[in-house]
Design a protein around this motif. Structure first.
Motif, short mmCIF file in Angstrom:
data_model
loop_
_atom_site.label_atom_id
_atom_site.label_comp_id
_atom_site.label_asym_id
_atom_site.label_seq_id
_atom_site.Cartn_x
_atom_site.Cartn_y
_atom_site.Cartn_z
N SER A 54 0.68 -1.12 0.15
CA SER A 54 0.01 -0.06 0.09
C SER A 54 0.78 1.36 -0.04
N ARG A 55 1.90 1.26 0.96
CA ARG A 55 2.88 2.45 0.96
C ARG A 55 3.31 2.43 -0.44
N VAL A 56 4.22 1.48 -1.08
CA VAL A 56 4.86 1.60 -2.44
C VAL A 56 3.56 1.96 -3.27
N TRP A 57 2.35 1.59 -3.51
CA TRP A 57 1.61 1.96 -4.46
C TRP A 57 1.10 3.40 -4.22
N MET A 58 1.27 4.02 -3.03
CA MET A 58 0.96 5.52 -2.84
C MET A 58 2.08 6.38 -3.33
#
Length: 148
Positions: A54-58
């Motif tokens: 989720s962090r990488v996608w953001m």
């Protein structure tokens, strides 16, 4: 006859030089395409947990927004895509997420209007486009790693 021979020699010489320039341009195009392929192969990040992904996608969304001249056209769980600009020679980007067995891979891909001609060769904006895309793709992984 005196004018015909020098004119013929000049024409043949120019033809040979034009052929060399064309070959040099093709060689430069091939080298640039190799560099772009290498950049594209490095423009990915892996993640293995849902919070990490989720962090990488953001972060990938922020990167696409920052590197594209246009706003986000589409964003869901598998694709983040900037709108194609109306201007030629301006790069825009797309991130894709592929879910695998315990590991997801997020790829970045650059695009640019005017980069390729209709026959697949270099378009009139090729050099500018290639540089923008190569730079962004080469820096993608470092940006994600630094921000985590």
């Amino acid at each position: 006859m005196k004018l015909f021979l020098p004119a013929t020699i000049a024409f043949v010489s120019l033809s040979v030089l034009a052929g060399c320039a064309t070959q040099a341009q093709l060689d430069a195009f091939r080298q640039s395409e190799i560099a772009l392929q290498e950049a594209r192969q490095q423009a990915f990040v892996e993640c293995s947990t849902e919070p990490q992904c989720s962090r990488v996608w953001m972060l990938a969304r922020h990167y696409v927004e920052a590197r594209s001249a246009t706003g986000i056209r589409r964003a869901d769980d598998s694709v983040i895509e900037a709108a194609a600009p109306h201007t030629f020679g301006v790069a825009y980007f797309r991130a894709e997420k592929e879910a695998g067995d315990g590991v997801s891979i997020i790829h970045l891909r650059g695009m640019c209007r005017g980069m390729y001609s209709s026959d697949g060769g270099p378009g009139w904006m090729y050099a500018s486009c290639a540089e923008q895309i190569r730079e962004a793709e080469m820096q993608f992984r470092g940006f994600i790693d630094e921000a985590q």
